[in-house]
Write an enzyme that holds these catalytic residues in place. Structure first.
Site, PDB file in Angstrom:
ATOM      1  N   ARG A   1       4.266  -5.796  12.196  1.00  0.00           N
ATOM      2  CA  ARG A   1       5.713  -5.937  12.047  1.00  0.00           C
ATOM      3  C   ARG A   1       6.469  -5.049  13.041  1.00  0.00           C
ATOM      4  O   ARG A   1       7.519  -5.416  13.555  1.00  0.00           O
ATOM      5  CB  ARG A   1       6.109  -5.564  10.609  1.00  0.00           C
ATOM      6  CG  ARG A   1       7.590  -5.667  10.309  1.00  0.00           C
ATOM      7  CD  ARG A   1       7.865  -5.278   8.873  1.00  0.00           C
ATOM      8  NE  ARG A   1       7.392  -3.931   8.578  1.00  0.00           N
ATOM      9  CZ  ARG A   1       7.470  -3.358   7.376  1.00  0.00           C
ATOM     10  NH1 ARG A   1       7.958  -4.044   6.355  1.00  0.00           N
ATOM     11  NH2 ARG A   1       7.029  -2.132   7.187  1.00  0.00           N
TER      12      ARG A   1
ATOM     13  N   GLY B   1     -12.872  -8.551  -3.413  1.00  0.00           N
ATOM     14  CA  GLY B   1     -14.224  -8.059  -3.635  1.00  0.00           C
ATOM     15  C   GLY B   1     -14.383  -6.631  -3.168  1.00  0.00           C
ATOM     16  O   GLY B   1     -13.454  -6.022  -2.632  1.00  0.00           O
TER      17      GLY B   1
ATOM     18  N   LYS C   1      -8.789  -3.370 -11.678  1.00  0.00           N
ATOM     19  CA  LYS C   1      -9.828  -2.423 -11.251  1.00  0.00           C
ATOM     20  C   LYS C   1      -9.210  -1.200 -10.590  1.00  0.00           C
ATOM     21  O   LYS C   1      -9.770  -0.097 -10.662  1.00  0.00           O
ATOM     22  CB  LYS C   1     -10.849  -3.111 -10.352  1.00  0.00           C
ATOM     23  CG  LYS C   1     -10.296  -3.662  -9.033  1.00  0.00           C
ATOM     24  CD  LYS C   1     -10.394  -2.676  -7.894  1.00  0.00           C
ATOM     25  CE  LYS C   1      -9.775  -3.235  -6.618  1.00  0.00           C
ATOM     26  NZ  LYS C   1      -9.839  -2.268  -5.504  1.00  0.00           N
TER      27      LYS C   1
ATOM     28  N   THR D   1     -14.587   0.851  -6.433  1.00  0.00           N
ATOM     29  CA  THR D   1     -13.315   1.563  -6.440  1.00  0.00           C
ATOM     30  C   THR D   1     -13.342   2.775  -7.358  1.00  0.00           C
ATOM     31  O   THR D   1     -12.645   3.757  -7.109  1.00  0.00           O
ATOM     32  CB  THR D   1     -12.186   0.607  -6.862  1.00  0.00           C
ATOM     33  OG1 THR D   1     -12.292  -0.608  -6.127  1.00  0.00           O
ATOM     34  CG2 THR D   1     -10.832   1.215  -6.610  1.00  0.00           C
TER      35      THR D   1
END
Length: 339
Positions: free
Chosen positions: A30, A137, A192, A249
């Site tokens: 951007r 994932g 998650k 995570t």
């Protein structure tokens, strides 16, 4: 094959680096200054330092140039930028002067802060009729960009989107699986991150690996319970987008959401934590949205409520843990109504 990666953060750059092993890639940023730096330095020094951009990757700040000739669009903005990007792409696709746009996938995870909408709902509200899907994932950007093995899932109700994604990205060390359960994949990706904050708090308080295992297990129960309530299939949560991403995570040292929890446990204020990260931790903004959505559909999410209390209500991390431990015993079932 020509791809357009729209967003030059860590994950967008990593996907571009991987795709660039086989295909031509436009990497849209951007900020024109950032695009110019990517082009001259051939490296994303802000978000993915040390990873070289192959000649096949062309940085640009011109959206029309990035889209020209692309056979797959990959939206790699944070969730907070997804609506704006979908609106811009819808405007381009509605122009009589351009070729119809290619299939599109998005990489962001979470629920939109103001609306509690899942990503595909955000896209549909701005771009009706789009052929799109989500790629999710267990995937740290640094590892994917370094060529280490990983497995991801693309979810779409349009077969051509899944097949285009596989054609673009299923090569080298990256494997792409597919499903049509968009709601399940997106719900898993949202919750998650909340569980990672909870695990970081637990680890930061020194509560041990037994506590971490319990949090992951009961966190998965929350993910399934919420997902099924909003239309997901429970088996989706046993796959890469569910248990795979949850484990990564909640335990990986590169996890930004886990890092938030660790620092909250040390008593650091949330504003200072987020300012110091340098990257987006999607679980923070997502937590309130998931909590509010779950309350509306009548689903009990005690870990999410506890994390929300720490993030937004001034609850001390130890007090939130104590409240979880004080809950009445329950029967353990996979889709129990209560945790």
């Amino acid at each position: 094959m020509k791809l357009a990666v729209l967003g030059a953060g860590a994950w967008g750059t990593a996907i571009a680096v991987h795709a660039g092993l086989r295909h031509r890639v436009s990497l849209w940023a951007r900020d024109p200054a950032m695009s110019a730096a990517l082009a001259s330095q051939r490296e994303n020094r802000r978000y993915l330092a040390g990873v070289r951009l192959a000649p096949e990757i062309e940085p640009t700040a011109d959206l029309a140039a990035a889209l020209a000739g692309a056979e797959l669009l990959i939206i790699a903005t944070p969730l907070s930028g997804l609506r704006t990007m979908a609106r811009a792409l819808s405007a381009v696709s509605g122009s009589a002067s351009v070729t119809p746009l290619a299939p599109v996938i998005w990489l962001c995870k979470g629920l939109e802060a103001d609306s509690s909408l899942l990503p595909h709902e955000v896209v549909a509200s701005e771009w009706p009729g789009v052929n799109g899907g989500v790629l999710s994932g267990p995937s740290f950007a640094q590892e994917v960009a370094s060529g280490l093995p990983a497995g991801l899932t693309v979810a779409s109700s349009h077969e051509e989107v899944a097949l285009a994604t596989i054609a673009a990205l299923h090569h080298g060390a990256l494997r792409i699986y597919r499903t049509d359960d968009v709601v399940g994949v997106e719900a898993a990706g949202a919750l998650k991150n909340i569980m990672a904050i909870a695990t970081g708090i637990s680890d930061g308080l020194g509560l041990g690996m037994n506590a971490r295992a319990a949090l992951l297990t009961r966190g998965m129960a929350e993910m399934v319970r919420y997902g099924v309530a909003i239309g997901a299939r429970p088996e989706t949560f046993m796959g890469l987008a569910g248990v795979g991403d949850l484990v990564l995570t909640c335990t990986g040292d590169l996890s930004r959401n886990r890092a938030v929890g660790l620092r909250l446990a040390r008593g650091e204020p949330l504003d200072a934590i987020l300012a110091g990260l340098g990257h987006v931790a999607e679980g923070v903004a997502c937590c309130r949205a998931v909590r509010d959505s779950a309350r509306r559909v009548g689903v009990e999410l005690p870990i999410t409520e506890a994390v929300s209390a720490v993030l937004f209500d001034g609850s001390a991390p130890r007090d939130a843990v104590a409240a979880l431990l004080a809950r009445e015993p329950r029967v353990e079932t996979f889709q129990a109504a209560q945790s």
